[in-house]
Enzyme design. Structure first.
Site, PDB file in Angstrom:
ATOM      1  CD  GLU A 259      -1.043   0.163   3.758  1.00  0.00           C
ATOM      2  OE1 GLU A 259      -2.018  -0.586   3.925  1.00  0.00           O
ATOM      3  OE2 GLU A 259      -1.106   1.105   4.423  1.00  0.00           O
ATOM      4  CG  HIS A 291      -3.941   2.441   6.569  1.00  0.00           C
ATOM      5  ND1 HIS A 291      -2.789   1.625   6.750  1.00  0.00           N
ATOM      6  CD2 HIS A 291      -4.113   2.665   8.175  1.00  0.00           C
ATOM      7  CE1 HIS A 291      -2.230   1.400   7.913  1.00  0.00           C
ATOM      8  NE2 HIS A 291      -3.167   1.861   8.524  1.00  0.00           N
TER       9      HIS A 291
HETATM   10  P1  NAI Z   1      -2.530  -4.003  20.718  1.00  0.00           P
HETATM   11  O1  NAI Z   1      -1.058  -4.103  20.751  1.00  0.00           O
HETATM   12  O2  NAI Z   1      -3.136  -3.643  21.866  1.00  0.00           O
HETATM   13  O3  NAI Z   1      -3.042  -5.703  20.574  1.00  0.00           O
HETATM   14  C1  NAI Z   1      -2.122  -6.556  19.455  1.00  0.00           C
HETATM   15  C2  NAI Z   1      -2.527  -8.060  19.901  1.00  0.00           C
HETATM   16  O4  NAI Z   1      -1.761  -8.801  19.006  1.00  0.00           O
HETATM   17  C3  NAI Z   1      -2.103  -8.483  21.725  1.00  0.00           C
HETATM   18  O5  NAI Z   1      -2.848  -8.906  22.237  1.00  0.00           O
HETATM   19  C4  NAI Z   1      -1.042  -9.330  21.134  1.00  0.00           C
HETATM   20  O6  NAI Z   1      -0.508 -10.295  22.121  1.00  0.00           O
HETATM   21  C5  NAI Z   1      -1.196  -9.857  19.926  1.00  0.00           C
HETATM   22  N1  NAI Z   1      -0.221 -10.681  19.175  1.00  0.00           N
HETATM   23  C6  NAI Z   1       0.992 -10.118  19.183  1.00  0.00           C
HETATM   24  N2  NAI Z   1       1.699 -11.125  18.256  1.00  0.00           N
HETATM   25  C7  NAI Z   1       0.785 -12.079  18.019  1.00  0.00           C
HETATM   26  C8  NAI Z   1       0.843 -13.235  17.178  1.00  0.00           C
HETATM   27  N3  NAI Z   1       2.225 -13.743  16.599  1.00  0.00           N
HETATM   28  N4  NAI Z   1      -0.337 -13.780  16.752  1.00  0.00           N
HETATM   29  C9  NAI Z   1      -1.465 -13.580  17.469  1.00  0.00           C
HETATM   30  N5  NAI Z   1      -1.640 -12.405  18.227  1.00  0.00           N
HETATM   31  C10 NAI Z   1      -0.464 -11.615  18.454  1.00  0.00           C
HETATM   32  O7  NAI Z   1      -2.577  -3.354  19.317  1.00  0.00           O
HETATM   33  P2  NAI Z   1      -4.219  -2.675  18.787  1.00  0.00           P
HETATM   34  O8  NAI Z   1      -4.183  -1.269  19.274  1.00  0.00           O
HETATM   35  O9  NAI Z   1      -5.263  -3.652  19.282  1.00  0.00           O
HETATM   36  O10 NAI Z   1      -3.879  -2.764  17.248  1.00  0.00           O
HETATM   37  C11 NAI Z   1      -3.610  -4.042  16.467  1.00  0.00           C
HETATM   38  C12 NAI Z   1      -3.202  -3.747  14.943  1.00  0.00           C
HETATM   39  O11 NAI Z   1      -3.986  -2.742  14.481  1.00  0.00           O
HETATM   40  C13 NAI Z   1      -1.778  -2.861  15.231  1.00  0.00           C
HETATM   41  O12 NAI Z   1      -0.608  -3.733  15.174  1.00  0.00           O
HETATM   42  C14 NAI Z   1      -1.833  -2.028  13.911  1.00  0.00           C
HETATM   43  O13 NAI Z   1      -1.219  -2.596  12.994  1.00  0.00           O
HETATM   44  C15 NAI Z   1      -3.288  -1.926  13.451  1.00  0.00           C
HETATM   45  N6  NAI Z   1      -3.678  -0.634  13.371  1.00  0.00           N
HETATM   46  C16 NAI Z   1      -4.439  -0.394  12.301  1.00  0.00           C
HETATM   47  C17 NAI Z   1      -4.954   0.827  12.001  1.00  0.00           C
HETATM   48  C18 NAI Z   1      -5.678   1.265  10.869  1.00  0.00           C
HETATM   49  O14 NAI Z   1      -6.250   2.475  10.588  1.00  0.00           O
HETATM   50  N7  NAI Z   1      -6.124   0.400   9.938  1.00  0.00           N
HETATM   51  C19 NAI Z   1      -5.164   1.869  13.043  1.00  0.00           C
HETATM   52  C20 NAI Z   1      -4.181   1.181  14.354  1.00  0.00           C
HETATM   53  C21 NAI Z   1      -3.875   0.168  14.480  1.00  0.00           C
END
Ligand code: NAI
Length: 343
Positions: A259, A291
């Site tokens: 992207e 995004h």
């Molecule tokens: P967070 O850090 O609160 O949660 C991420 C979760 O993924 C955690 O519970 C962690 O243990 C888990 N995790 C880590 N490694 C893993 C694996 N190998 N397999 C399965 N689970 C695993 O993050 P949050 O705030 O929930 O955000 C999640 C994702 O959303 C971010 O990493 C980011 O890439 C994406 N995001 C996208 C946005 C958008 O506008 N599209 C905006 C904000 C975030």
């Protein structure tokens, strides 16, 4: 403090100007992305502010360091575009760990409902006074199984929303939350039993291409895949093959593996070179947003406020609770270690 703000969009600027003025931080907004060709724009500034598609690799970090930049402020949560290890000992990296999990989780549900109730088709039809219902049959979410990968801030809000629809929720997380009633299963069980799969984990070496030919083979026929996390969680070629073979019933993508040169820009009237993206967009059962999931007024305000607080904290204390610090293993006299902020 003077901060060079890369990849600036008109919607970013009001909140950053407001919080910046309140705290004596001047942002200079550059429309260009940060990369090896544009890094020199940071000359004369104290720090840079970057977003998801700026390139902050080793070469850019070395040049920023040479220019005297001492802080990189990410105005997002994900940091897969920053070589945090290379920055260690040179430049501090701070981020916005959470700004509105509701924005992203609600967008995921909006995409899901749009897709399965064919709202995107109906909208275009009625605009043209075509009131036919042929081909618009959807399915109920109530009673369906949703598999949620990653049960952090966004994943949990998404789970709550799904429960409100009467769905059965399965989840997989490498680090499952304790003290919750979330039903954790293995990835294999999640792939095999879910009617809908939604990705909410970060992009890491381990999660790269988590959705690929062999995992798609484990899924139910007609599965709906939602990705509002990071594009490279999905092998886009394998997704396309799964859609063409009718194995995948629909895909809702707010992010895409390639992207960075395309999303956030207006390419209407241009020929898009990425054939995989073009083919995906041409599919009737694929919805792509660029995004956009984070883009709510609440999130923009929180992003600007937290970024400015991060910069103020860094300027005043030399440290910041939202610092991303490479896990160097040293324990003596390390503020970051005491804050348990090693990555
Ligand atoms: P967070 O850090 O609160 O949660 C991420 C979760 O993924 C955690 O519970 C962690 O243990 C888990 N995790 C880590 N490694 C893993 C694996 N190998 N397999 C399965 N689970 C695993 O993050 P949050 O705030 O929930 O955000 C999640 C994702 O959303 C971010 O990493 C980011 O890439 C994406 N995001 C996208 C946005 C958008 O506008 N599209 C905006 C904000 C975030």
């Amino acid at each position: 403090m003077k901060i060079a703000f890369f990849d600036a969009k008109s919607y970013d600027q009001p909140a950053f100007r407001k919080y910046g003025e309140d705290h004596g931080i001047v942002f200079k907004f550059f429309e260009t992305k940060l990369n090896e060709d544009t890094v020199d724009l940071a000359r004369g500034y104290d720090g840079v502010c970057v977003f998801v598609n700026d390139t902050v690799n080793a070469a850019v970090i070395d040049e920023l360091y040479r220019l005297g930049i001492r802080v990189i402020a990410l105005r997002c949560a994900g940091f897969n575009n920053v070589d945090v290890r290379h920055a260690f000992g040179k430049i501090h990296v701070v981020r916005v760990p959470a700004y509105s999990p509701y924005a992203v989780a609600e967008h995921a549900m909006a995409m899901l409902l749009t897709s399965i109730r064919r709202i995107h088709k109906a909208y275009i039809r009625t605009k043209d006074f075509n009131f036919s219902l042929n081909g618009l049959t959807g399915f109920d979410l109530h009673g369906k199984t949703v598999g949620v990968v990653g049960t952090g801030k966004i994943g949990r809000v998404f789970i709550d929303i799904c429960r409100g629809f009467g769905m059965r929720v399965l989840a997989y997380d490498k680090y499952p939350a304790t003290g919750t009633d979330i039903a954790y299963v293995t990835p294999e069980q999640l792939f095999a039993e879910s009617d809908i799969i939604s990705l909410h984990c970060p992009l890491t070496e381990e999660t790269h291409h988590m959705i690929r030919e062999e995992t798609i083979a484990q899924m139910k026929k007609g599965v709906v895949i939602l990705n509002t996390s990071r594009g490279a969680l999905i092998d886009a070629e394998a997704l396309l093959a799964g859609i063409k073979s009718r194995k995948i019933g629909a895909a809702c993508l707010d992010v895409y593996e390639e992207e960075s040169d395309i999303f956030f820009e207006d390419y209407s009237g241009h020929i898009v070179e990425d054939d995989t993206l073009a083919r995906l967009i041409s599919m009737p059962n694929v919805i792509v947003t660029s995004h956009q999931a984070f883009l709510t007024e609440e999130a923009l305000s929180n992003i600007a406020e937290t970024t400015v607080k991060n910069l103020v904290s860094f300027a005043q204390n030399g440290t910041c609770e939202n610092e991303l610090c490479y896990h160097c293993g040293k324990t003596d006299d390390c503020k970051q270690h005491r804050l348990a902020k090693c990555f």
